[in-house]
Design an enzyme around this catalytic site. Structure first.
Site, PDB file in Angstrom:
ATOM      1  N   THR A  71     -13.295  -8.490  21.838  1.00  0.00           N
ATOM      2  CA  THR A  71     -13.147  -9.822  21.267  1.00  0.00           C
ATOM      3  C   THR A  71     -11.664 -10.108  21.096  1.00  0.00           C
ATOM      4  O   THR A  71     -10.835  -9.215  21.183  1.00  0.00           O
ATOM      5  CB  THR A  71     -13.887  -9.948  19.924  1.00  0.00           C
ATOM      6  OG1 THR A  71     -13.865 -11.306  19.484  1.00  0.00           O
ATOM      7  CG2 THR A  71     -13.238  -9.079  18.865  1.00  0.00           C
ATOM      8  N   GLY A  72     -11.341 -11.369  20.876  1.00  0.00           N
ATOM      9  CA  GLY A  72      -9.937 -11.738  20.740  1.00  0.00           C
ATOM     10  C   GLY A  72      -9.467 -12.556  21.924  1.00  0.00           C
ATOM     11  O   GLY A  72     -10.260 -13.268  22.559  1.00  0.00           O
ATOM     12  N   GLY A  95     -12.756 -16.997  29.531  1.00  0.00           N
ATOM     13  CA  GLY A  95     -12.211 -15.786  28.947  1.00  0.00           C
ATOM     14  C   GLY A  95     -12.904 -14.545  29.469  1.00  0.00           C
ATOM     15  O   GLY A  95     -13.542 -14.553  30.525  1.00  0.00           O
ATOM     16  N   ASP A  96     -12.821 -13.476  28.712  1.00  0.00           N
ATOM     17  CA  ASP A  96     -13.350 -12.191  29.160  1.00  0.00           C
ATOM     18  C   ASP A  96     -14.839 -12.019  28.918  1.00  0.00           C
ATOM     19  O   ASP A  96     -15.490 -11.192  29.565  1.00  0.00           O
ATOM     20  CB  ASP A  96     -12.614 -11.052  28.446  1.00  0.00           C
ATOM     21  CG  ASP A  96     -12.851 -11.088  26.939  1.00  0.00           C
ATOM     22  OD1 ASP A  96     -12.542 -12.126  26.318  1.00  0.00           O
ATOM     23  OD2 ASP A  96     -13.343 -10.093  26.381  1.00  0.00           O
ATOM     24  N   ARG A 120     -11.488 -23.390  31.323  1.00  0.00           N
ATOM     25  CA  ARG A 120     -10.953 -22.065  30.982  1.00  0.00           C
ATOM     26  C   ARG A 120     -12.086 -21.080  30.783  1.00  0.00           C
ATOM     27  O   ARG A 120     -13.112 -21.371  30.186  1.00  0.00           O
ATOM     28  CB  ARG A 120     -10.115 -22.154  29.721  1.00  0.00           C
ATOM     29  CG  ARG A 120      -9.532 -20.813  29.248  1.00  0.00           C
ATOM     30  CD  ARG A 120     -10.369 -20.152  28.192  1.00  0.00           C
ATOM     31  NE  ARG A 120      -9.725 -18.939  27.639  1.00  0.00           N
ATOM     32  CZ  ARG A 120     -10.327 -18.114  26.788  1.00  0.00           C
ATOM     33  NH1 ARG A 120     -11.562 -18.352  26.394  1.00  0.00           N
ATOM     34  NH2 ARG A 120      -9.694 -17.033  26.335  1.00  0.00           N
ATOM     35  N   THR A 142     -16.579 -15.048  19.375  1.00  0.00           N
ATOM     36  CA  THR A 142     -17.199 -14.042  20.218  1.00  0.00           C
ATOM     37  C   THR A 142     -18.107 -13.114  19.410  1.00  0.00           C
ATOM     38  O   THR A 142     -17.743 -12.667  18.328  1.00  0.00           O
ATOM     39  CB  THR A 142     -16.118 -13.183  20.906  1.00  0.00           C
ATOM     40  OG1 THR A 142     -15.256 -14.042  21.641  1.00  0.00           O
ATOM     41  CG2 THR A 142     -16.741 -12.158  21.851  1.00  0.00           C
ATOM     42  N   GLY A 192      -9.002 -13.473  25.294  1.00  0.00           N
ATOM     43  CA  GLY A 192      -9.643 -12.985  26.501  1.00  0.00           C
ATOM     44  C   GLY A 192      -8.719 -12.763  27.678  1.00  0.00           C
ATOM     45  O   GLY A 192      -8.954 -11.859  28.495  1.00  0.00           O
TER      46      GLY A 192
END
Length: 256
Positions: free
Chosen positions: A167-168, A146-147, A144, A116, A170
């Site tokens: 980040t990380g 994520g954020d 999938r 990210t 999500g």
């Protein structure tokens, strides 16, 4: 950074000082998803385009289709993963290469985790904007999300208050509408650093003992130009860059 079926899908979003927003998700064979997200913002009445529709839009806007084939390094990473086919994201892998949380990351053995890139910025007039782009967790399930492409989760900008990005992992950023939460905490008077810390603490409270196995980091800037960041675990640093070419790394503060 392929999914478990060997395909690369990328996501991105962008937001400006006037709350104009654009996003793309599950986009394949396009090299610069953030540029496509900007075209969504500027050229369409919509906020988000996904999948084949996002790809068709990108091609119509002049973006070339990239080869479906993985790069040599990504193929090696995927082949290594196929040996056991286990989905166990590893945290703090950036430390092995002294890389930052908001830049591409990989494991020493060639296995990719996340990549990210989140940015928040203030221009010469004091206006705020931001962007977030990713190919998501390595070896994720097909489909999938994520954020990173979700306004309010991976990115949020309020030109009266501040801007934040994440980040990380999500899933856990989405769980608390992370970037929006950070901005709202700044609205309540918290500094960017303390707002990021409070968001991280909320995730830890929800996850309990499982928090030790994940990583999430936030960075933020407020209307006064103050910045800060916080993460769950040691290892997420961020970069600060000024118009006069002064730029430097800031070690990310952490809780666990």
């Amino acid at each position: 950074n392929p999914d478990r079926d060997g395909f690369v899908t990328v996501d991105a979003c962008i937001m400006d000082e006037n709350a104009n927003i654009g996003s793309v998700a599950f986009l394949e064979r396009i090299k610069h998803p953030i540029s496509v997200a900007r075209k969504v913002m500027e050229k369409t009445p919509h906020v988000m385009l996904v999948g084949i529709g996002a790809q068709q839009f990108a091609v119509a806007q002049g973006f070339p289709l990239e080869p479906q084939k993985l790069s040599v390094e990504a193929q090696k990473s995927y082949d290594n993963w196929l040996i056991k086919s286990e989905y166990k994201p590893v945290i703090n892998i950036e430390n092995s290469k002294n890389q930052t949380a908001f830049a591409p990351n990989k494991l020493e053995n060639g296995n990719w985790n996340h990549d990210t890139i989140g940015m928040v910025a203030m221009d010469a007039n004091g206006n705020l904007s931001g962007s977030c782009t990713t190919s998501g967790m390595g070896f994720k399930m097909r489909g999938r999300l994520g954020d990173s492409p979700i306004i309010g989760a991976g990115l949020y900008v309020d030109n009266e208050i501040g801007a934040a990005t994440a980040t990380g992992q999500g899933e856990d950023v989405i769980r608390i509408c992370g970037a929006h939460l950070v901005v709202e905490l700044m609205r309540q008077g918290l500094s960017p650093e303390n707002a990021c810390k409070k968001a991280v603490e909320r995730i830890i409270k929800i996850k309990g003992a499982a928090a030790k196995d994940i990583q999430v980091g936030f960075i933020a800037i407020n209307k006064q130009g103050e910045y800060g960041g916080y993460c769950i675990q040691k290892g997420f640093d961020f970069a600060v860059c000024y118009a006069d070419d002064k730029n430097f790394m800031v070690p990310g503060k952490y809780i666990i």
